[in-house]
Design an enzyme around this catalytic site. Structure first.
Site, short mmCIF file in Angstrom:
data_model
loop_
_atom_site.label_atom_id
_atom_site.label_comp_id
_atom_site.label_asym_id
_atom_site.label_seq_id
_atom_site.Cartn_x
_atom_site.Cartn_y
_atom_site.Cartn_z
N CYS B 2 -3.91 6.55 0.96
CA CYS B 2 -4.45 7.99 1.20
C CYS B 2 -5.48 8.28 2.35
CB CYS B 2 -4.86 8.64 0.01
SG CYS B 2 -3.90 7.92 -1.43
N ARG B 50 -2.85 12.59 -0.51
CA ARG B 50 -2.28 11.83 -1.34
C ARG B 50 -1.02 11.06 -0.93
NH1 ARG B 50 0.25 11.19 -7.52
NH2 ARG B 50 -0.20 9.25 -7.66
N LEU B 51 -0.81 9.69 -0.84
CA LEU B 51 0.52 8.99 -0.88
C LEU B 51 0.54 8.24 -2.02
CD1 LEU B 51 2.90 7.76 1.14
CD2 LEU B 51 1.29 6.03 1.57
N ILE B 53 1.66 5.98 -4.96
CA ILE B 53 2.24 4.64 -4.92
C ILE B 53 2.23 4.14 -6.24
CG2 ILE B 53 1.95 2.20 -4.37
CD1 ILE B 53 1.25 3.21 -1.41
N ASN B 75 -9.10 5.58 -1.08
CA ASN B 75 -7.97 5.37 -0.15
C ASN B 75 -7.78 3.93 -0.52
OD1 ASN B 75 -7.90 4.74 3.14
ND2 ASN B 75 -6.22 4.71 1.86
N GLY B 76 -6.57 3.63 -0.89
CA GLY B 76 -6.49 2.23 -0.91
C GLY B 76 -5.78 1.72 -2.25
N GLU B 77 -6.16 0.45 -2.81
CA GLU B 77 -5.48 0.07 -3.74
C GLU B 77 -6.41 -0.84 -4.68
OE1 GLU B 77 -2.75 1.06 -5.29
OE2 GLU B 77 -1.55 1.86 -2.95
N ASP B 100 -4.74 3.71 -10.76
CA ASP B 100 -5.95 2.67 -10.49
C ASP B 100 -7.08 3.35 -10.20
OD1 ASP B 100 -4.53 3.42 -8.18
OD2 ASP B 100 -5.28 1.80 -7.08
N GLY B 372 1.45 -11.03 6.52
CA GLY B 372 0.86 -12.13 6.75
C GLY B 372 -0.24 -12.03 7.44
#
Lengths: 88, 649
Positions: B2, B50-51, B53, B75-77, B100, B372
């Protein structure tokens, strides 16, 4: 200095100033200064110079001649090109 | 994933709080196109784009605790939120969403500022404690998610991207020369510096606390940390053998991938054709039930193209795969949009194809990709580490003619390799051997090469930074005990804090994915893996001149031999060649690099830029230094056009 070496020197200096130092100030380039040590050329910069010398003076630089002492300064390059033009 | 923005402190006109927050957050629409959320209270304004997920139904932010006196936008996970939530519920916390985000406010109630140490994730968080009237800003350990802040009008302002600050504080749209010379040395501005005067980037692994009286406290909660060479091996690591370490590493890799696959939307993966991304895809395929959808970039130019190896992996793993074919013209045309997202000049174009790839990912219906990124920093994959190893070996016997010959084993993938001539390569790499006892020994040649772009700065700009020296400036920031670490550990630390945190994660990671509302996830940067690898003996990372030795062992059996044994080929893209076609520049390039524009902007020496322009135009710029200077100058001019010039600065 012969007229031939004067021409070579002028062309080499012109190329380095224009293409490697991006300058028109003749005072910025000392013919004896090490271009590697001054950071004017990096490792690929030497390859650029060799491509220029081969194209400009019709010489062919052998792998065994790709030595810092031949390309590290304007005077070294002039000597190297003159020698090749005289012997090949 | 986000965007967040907000302020702390009373506004001169409190009634305008909502309007101001809207103006800020609307600039971050690309980071969060699925909806906005706001919280305005006494002394605080929080906004969120907001995105969605995780918890698509009830995960809107801002989120609060039970008593509604702790609020957060983030913002993030938080990848370990499932475990954290279970633990918090056992301790009596009640949740009103499945997201989360909500673990953040309850963790804070439980552990105070130390809440952040419990998080496994990639995050930028703003948390408001209404009782203490205190704002906390914090970022993840490696610096995956961005967060910027500044002080103005007696308030502290923050946002995920600088454009959110400029939307309400246009007076900050002036270039910071220090940020520019840092970019022209380290490839990106080093935290807390940015390209904008007075705007700071919160350093990774830090918490900034802003108290009611306006005082700020910046605290580091995590850093890349390596054992001292004087520490007994038994104290610094728990692995009796390389076999034991291999087993442990594989288990950690599987768990990192498993955690990072958590999402309520389908997850894809990038496949570059190298060991790192192939390893991630193989781990997903072998140890999870998640269907694998993969994406890659292919180039027309053979020097940059890895599609042969990508195809081998696709065949081997049987993935559903999409290849984006990227031409030089695609890169040149996308470049202005790229710089609007990076908000900083860049020295190479490699981020542009990744921005185009994320667009394709989004078009295919994916919001999340695993990549990666990070494996080279964590496990010792870069050529710079091997180059430094050889140069140190050489420096022990400077007269040796054998030792420098090892340099010939590096850079074989380049068309104009710096080791094409052995004698000249030795002359080049011999420069800087005198820095052997300095912690920046490995990076000195790269920084000196990159710094050639500084020669193009105008006299005025150069004067404003004085005799700034990238080597000594960076040395002052290093941990006091760094020279007690192994040489490889020192090199890894500097790499993680400069190239990774200042360039790869922001400009080539977060910004180019979020440009198209796609979230990148990086399992190799799980902090448990970073901490595990830091304790390994250097010879388990680079064995002889084989990079990422232990990672190869851990992935053995999951990948075909041609990938497993492949020498690293850095991801690169055509640079100055992307802006000229048949000797003619793209229109915007001709305009921005022309003498009039260069002189008007005032950052560069117009005559020198003109000569560089002609050299690139005639395709005579074959070395890194010229190409980096050209791309750096062009991107600075684009930054000027997008952000700086509008302010009249």
């Amino acid at each position: 200095m012969s007229s031939e070496t004067t021409v070579i020197e002028a062309k080499v200096r012109g190329y380095i100033l224009e293409n490697l130092m991006f300058s028109s100030d003749e005072n910025e380039l000392d013919n004896d200064a090490s271009l590697l040590e001054r950071g004017v050329i990096d490792s690929t910069g030497v390859l650029e110079i060799i491509l220029f010398l081969e194209g400009e003076f019709g010489i062919e630089v052998k792998a065994s001649e790709m030595l810092p002492e031949n390309f590290d300064s304007v005077n070294n390059m002039v000597r190297f090109v003159s020698r090749l033009q005289g012997t090949r | 994933m986000c965007g967040i923005a907000g302020f702390c402190g009373e506004l001169p006109v409190p009634a305008q709080a909502r309007v101001i927050l809207e103006r800020m957050i609307h600039t971050l629409h690309h980071r969060g196109p699925d909806g906005y959320g706001f919280h305005v209270g006494s002394g605080i304004g929080l906004a969120h784009a907001r995105l969605s997920i995780i918890d698509l139904v009830s995960g809107e932010q801002p989120i609060h605790n039970e008593r509604q006196n702790v609020w957060t936008v983030f913002n993030g996970e938080i990848f370990n939120y499932v475990e954290l939530r279970a633990n918090l519920e056992q301790q009596g916390h009640r949740f009103y969403t499945r997201s989360d985000t909500e673990v953040i406010v309850h963790l804070y109630e439980q552990y105070g500022d130390a809440f952040v140490e419990h998080l496994n994730g990639q995050f930028a968080i703003a948390l408001w404690d209404d009782e203490r009237r205190r704002l906390l800003l914090t970022r993840d350990r490696a610096g995956i998610r961005p967060l910027f802040y500044t002080r103005a009008t007696g308030n502290l302002w923050f946002g995920s991207e600088i454009k959110s600050l400029l939307a309400v504080l246009p007076q900050y749209a002036t270039l910071d020369p220090l940020g520019l010379v840092q970019t022209f040395s380290y490839w990106g501005p080093v935290d807390p510096n940015t390209l904008f005067k007075g705007i700071h980037s919160l350093p990774p692994g830090h918490i900034l606390a802003i108290s009611d009286d306006g005082s700020e406290t910046l605290t580091r909660y995590w850093d890349w940390n390596f054992p001292s060479l004087s520490e007994p091996a038994s104290a610094s690591r728990a692995y009796a053998s390389v076999e034991d370490a291999t087993v442990e590493l594989r288990a950690l890799l599987i768990d990192a991938v498993r955690l990072q696959l958590r999402a309520d939307v389908p997850v894809g993966a990038y496949l570059s054709g190298g060991l790192d991304s192939s390893g991630i895809v193989a781990l997903i395929r072998s140890f999870t039930e998640t269907p694998v959808r993969t994406f890659s970039v292919a180039f027309d130019d053979a020097e940059f193209d890895e599609s042969e190896h990508q195809a081998a992996m696709v065949r081997y793993l049987g993935t559903d795969h999409t290849t984006l074919h990227c031409s030089r013209r695609d890169i040149g045309e996308a470049f202005p949009q790229l710089i609007r997202h990076t908000e900083t000049p860049i020295l190479r174009t490699a981020a542009a194809p990744l921005m185009l790839l994320s667009r394709r990912v989004r078009e295919e219906g994916y919001k999340v990709v695993l990549t990666g990124e990070g494996a080279d920093e964590v496990f010792g994959g870069y050529d710079i580490f091997k180059e430094a190893k050889i140069r140190r070996f050489w420096a022990q016997q400077p007269t040796s003619t054998f030792r420098p010959k090892l340099l010939g084993r590096l850079y074989g993938y380049l068309d104009h390799s710096p080791v094409a001539s052995e004698a000249l390569a030795q002359a080049f790499f011999k420069r800087g051997l005198e820095h052997i006892d300095r912690p920046i020994f490995a990076h000195a040649p790269r920084w000196i090469t990159s710094q050639r772009a500084v020669a193009f700065l105008s006299d005025e700009l150069r004067a404003s930074v004085g005799n700034w020296d990238p080597l000594t400036w960076y040395e002052k920031r290093l941990p006091a005990d760094i020279m007690s670490w192994s040489p490889l550990s020192r090199d890894q630390y500097v790499e993680a804090k400069t190239l990774l945190a200042a360039y790869l994660l922001p400009a080539q990671g977060d910004r180019v994915a979020m440009a198209n509302s796609v979230e990148g996830r990086f399992p190799y940067l799980d902090h448990r893996l970073i901490e595990f690898a830091a304790r390994l003996p250097p010879s388990w990372k680079i064995r002889g001149l084989t990079e990422k030795y232990l990672l190869r062992r851990a992935l053995a059996g999951l990948l075909p031999d041609e990938i497993l044994k492949r020498t690293k080929q850095p991801y690169r893209a055509p640079d100055s060649q992307s802006f000229f076609f048949d000797g003619e520049p793209l229109d915007y390039v001709a305009d921005l690099m022309g003498g009039a524009r260069i002189r008007a902007a005032g950052y560069f020496n117009a005559a020198m830029v003109g000569r560089l322009f002609d050299k690139c135009r005639h395709n005579r710029a074959i070395g890194f230094a010229d190409n980096q200077a050209f791309v750096g100058i062009l991107s600075t001019m684009l930054l000027d056009e997008s952000f700086l010039r509008r302010s009249g600065a």
